[in-house]
Design a protein around this motif. Structure first.
Motif, PDB file in Angstrom:
ATOM      1  N   VAL A  27      38.307  -1.496 -34.070  1.00  0.00           N
ATOM      2  CA  VAL A  27      37.442  -0.884 -35.076  1.00  0.00           C
ATOM      3  C   VAL A  27      38.066   0.424 -35.542  1.00  0.00           C
ATOM      4  O   VAL A  27      38.488   1.239 -34.725  1.00  0.00           O
ATOM      5  N   ILE A  28      38.131   0.572 -36.832  1.00  0.00           N
ATOM      6  CA  ILE A  28      38.478   1.861 -37.425  1.00  0.00           C
ATOM      7  C   ILE A  28      37.142   2.475 -37.803  1.00  0.00           C
ATOM      8  O   ILE A  28      36.444   1.980 -38.686  1.00  0.00           O
ATOM      9  N   ARG A  29      36.755   3.517 -37.101  1.00  0.00           N
ATOM     10  CA  ARG A  29      35.429   4.115 -37.320  1.00  0.00           C
ATOM     11  C   ARG A  29      35.320   4.799 -38.676  1.00  0.00           C
ATOM     12  O   ARG A  29      34.317   4.712 -39.351  1.00  0.00           O
ATOM     13  N   LYS A  30      36.380   5.521 -39.029  1.00  0.00           N
ATOM     14  CA  LYS A  30      36.351   6.251 -40.290  1.00  0.00           C
ATOM     15  C   LYS A  30      37.755   6.268 -40.872  1.00  0.00           C
ATOM     16  O   LYS A  30      38.600   7.032 -40.451  1.00  0.00           O
ATOM     17  N   GLY A  31      37.983   5.399 -41.837  1.00  0.00           N
ATOM     18  CA  GLY A  31      39.284   5.335 -42.487  1.00  0.00           C
ATOM     19  C   GLY A  31      39.327   6.244 -43.699  1.00  0.00           C
ATOM     20  O   GLY A  31      38.422   7.047 -43.951  1.00  0.00           O
ATOM     21  N   LYS A  32      40.368   6.096 -44.469  1.00  0.00           N
ATOM     22  CA  LYS A  32      40.504   6.870 -45.701  1.00  0.00           C
ATOM     23  C   LYS A  32      39.331   6.525 -46.604  1.00  0.00           C
ATOM     24  O   LYS A  32      38.964   5.371 -46.739  1.00  0.00           O
ATOM     25  N   GLY A  33      38.747   7.507 -47.203  1.00  0.00           N
ATOM     26  CA  GLY A  33      37.573   7.279 -48.030  1.00  0.00           C
ATOM     27  C   GLY A  33      36.277   7.309 -47.235  1.00  0.00           C
ATOM     28  O   GLY A  33      35.202   7.092 -47.764  1.00  0.00           O
ATOM     29  N   GLY A  34      36.384   7.562 -45.925  1.00  0.00           N
ATOM     30  CA  GLY A  34      35.200   7.727 -45.096  1.00  0.00           C
ATOM     31  C   GLY A  34      34.554   6.437 -44.628  1.00  0.00           C
ATOM     32  O   GLY A  34      33.498   6.464 -44.012  1.00  0.00           O
ATOM     33  N   THR A  35      35.163   5.282 -44.925  1.00  0.00           N
ATOM     34  CA  THR A  35      34.563   4.023 -44.514  1.00  0.00           C
ATOM     35  C   THR A  35      35.278   3.458 -43.302  1.00  0.00           C
ATOM     36  O   THR A  35      36.431   3.767 -43.038  1.00  0.00           O
ATOM     37  N   GLY A  36      34.588   2.616 -42.580  1.00  0.00           N
ATOM     38  CA  GLY A  36      35.164   1.964 -41.418  1.00  0.00           C
ATOM     39  C   GLY A  36      35.412   0.492 -41.706  1.00  0.00           C
ATOM     40  O   GLY A  36      35.017  -0.028 -42.740  1.00  0.00           O
ATOM     41  N   ARG A  37      36.099  -0.163 -40.769  1.00  0.00           N
ATOM     42  CA  ARG A  37      36.363  -1.597 -40.907  1.00  0.00           C
ATOM     43  C   ARG A  37      36.868  -2.130 -39.574  1.00  0.00           C
ATOM     44  O   ARG A  37      37.195  -1.372 -38.668  1.00  0.00           O
ATOM     45  N   THR A  38      36.939  -3.441 -39.483  1.00  0.00           N
ATOM     46  CA  THR A  38      37.460  -4.092 -38.299  1.00  0.00           C
ATOM     47  C   THR A  38      38.850  -4.625 -38.595  1.00  0.00           C
ATOM     48  O   THR A  38      39.091  -5.188 -39.661  1.00  0.00           O
ATOM     49  N   LEU A  39      39.753  -4.428 -37.651  1.00  0.00           N
ATOM     50  CA  LEU A  39      41.119  -4.932 -37.768  1.00  0.00           C
ATOM     51  C   LEU A  39      41.300  -6.080 -36.783  1.00  0.00           C
ATOM     52  O   LEU A  39      41.342  -5.856 -35.578  1.00  0.00           O
ATOM     53  N   PRO A  40      41.386  -7.302 -37.274  1.00  0.00           N
ATOM     54  CA  PRO A  40      41.653  -8.415 -36.359  1.00  0.00           C
ATOM     55  C   PRO A  40      43.126  -8.423 -35.972  1.00  0.00           C
ATOM     56  O   PRO A  40      43.986  -8.032 -36.759  1.00  0.00           O
ATOM     57  N   PHE A  41      43.410  -8.837 -34.740  1.00  0.00           N
ATOM     58  CA  PHE A  41      44.801  -8.965 -34.328  1.00  0.00           C
ATOM     59  C   PHE A  41      44.964 -10.229 -33.502  1.00  0.00           C
ATOM     60  O   PHE A  41      44.021 -10.745 -32.907  1.00  0.00           O
ATOM     61  N   GLY A  42      46.180 -10.731 -33.470  1.00  0.00           N
ATOM     62  CA  GLY A  42      46.494 -11.981 -32.793  1.00  0.00           C
ATOM     63  C   GLY A  42      46.819 -11.798 -31.332  1.00  0.00           C
ATOM     64  O   GLY A  42      46.811 -10.696 -30.782  1.00  0.00           O
ATOM     65  N   ALA A  43      47.169 -12.935 -30.711  1.00  0.00           N
ATOM     66  CA  ALA A  43      47.414 -12.975 -29.270  1.00  0.00           C
ATOM     67  C   ALA A  43      48.582 -12.092 -28.852  1.00  0.00           C
ATOM     68  O   ALA A  43      48.514 -11.418 -27.815  1.00  0.00           O
ATOM     69  N   GLN A  44      49.664 -12.067 -29.616  1.00  0.00           N
ATOM     70  CA  GLN A  44      50.825 -11.268 -29.231  1.00  0.00           C
ATOM     71  C   GLN A  44      50.477  -9.782 -29.219  1.00  0.00           C
ATOM     72  O   GLN A  44      50.833  -9.052 -28.289  1.00  0.00           O
ATOM     73  N   THR A  45      49.766  -9.329 -30.234  1.00  0.00           N
ATOM     74  CA  THR A  45      49.336  -7.934 -30.270  1.00  0.00           C
ATOM     75  C   THR A  45      48.362  -7.653 -29.133  1.00  0.00           C
ATOM     76  O   THR A  45      48.441  -6.612 -28.480  1.00  0.00           O
ATOM     77  N   GLY A  46      47.473  -8.595 -28.871  1.00  0.00           N
ATOM     78  CA  GLY A  46      46.532  -8.438 -27.771  1.00  0.00           C
ATOM     79  C   GLY A  46      47.233  -8.282 -26.436  1.00  0.00           C
ATOM     80  O   GLY A  46      46.855  -7.437 -25.619  1.00  0.00           O
ATOM     81  N   ARG A  47      48.281  -9.077 -26.213  1.00  0.00           N
ATOM     82  CA  ARG A  47      49.040  -8.960 -24.965  1.00  0.00           C
ATOM     83  C   ARG A  47      49.733  -7.605 -24.869  1.00  0.00           C
ATOM     84  O   ARG A  47      49.768  -6.990 -23.802  1.00  0.00           O
ATOM     85  N   ALA A  48      50.275  -7.129 -25.980  1.00  0.00           N
ATOM     86  CA  ALA A  48      50.945  -5.822 -25.970  1.00  0.00           C
ATOM     87  C   ALA A  48      49.943  -4.701 -25.673  1.00  0.00           C
ATOM     88  O   ALA A  48      50.229  -3.787 -24.894  1.00  0.00           O
TER      89      ALA A  48
END
Length: 156
Positions: A27-48
């Motif tokens: 989760v990005i709580r507060k990105g540019k512009g003051g809004t948040g969003r969710t960043l999905p990531f795959g298995a390789q990133t999850g393992r890292a």
């Protein structure tokens, strides 16, 4: 950053509670512009990330709510991220690297893999179409050529 297109400042400000390995997202709580969003990531990133979290348990700032911890008992800042990524890029022989290139690369890879423009805009945190065009302009010709070959319109 290379998978999600997250901004460097968003990454360094992440908290430990912002990462969900089970669901493969952050989760990005507060990105540019003051809004948040969710960043999905795959298995390789999850393992890292999982490997990092295991090592993080031995850091002297283990009780810090910050996700990323720096060396010598310090927090991890934009400057620390920049130096670490720049050094790794040099070791890999990548000239002219800066962290923001990863955002451009992530956007181009998303579209080249068949991802939707709307999905990319949501994950990247863009509300205007011109941002999509700006970040993917450099790879648009290559994507168009690949698309043309897949369409195979020469076969009548």
């Amino acid at each position: 950053m290379i998978e999600t297109g997250a901004r460097a400042g968003e990454v360094v400000s992440m908290a430990l509670a912002d990462v969900n390995l089970k669901d493969g997202g952050a989760v990005i709580r507060k990105g540019k512009g003051g809004t948040g969003r969710t960043l999905p990531f795959g298995a390789q990133t999850g393992r890292a990330i999982d490997r990092y979290l295991r090592l993080r348990r031995t850091h002297r700032l283990v009780d810090s709510p910050a996700l990323w911890l720096g060396d010598r008992g310090k927090g991890f800042s934009y400057d620390g991220l920049y130096v670490a990524l720049k050094r790794r890029a040099q070791m890999a022989g990548v000239d002219g690297f800066h962290p923001h290139l990863m955002r451009h690369t992530a956007a181009s890879r998303w579209l080249a893999a068949g991802g939707s423009e709307g999905g990319l805009m949501a994950v990247a945190g863009w509300t205007r179409r011109d941002m999509l065009d700006r970040y993917t302009r450099a790879s648009s010709e290559r994507r168009a050529a690949g698309e043309s070959r897949r369409l195979n319109l020469g076969d009548l």
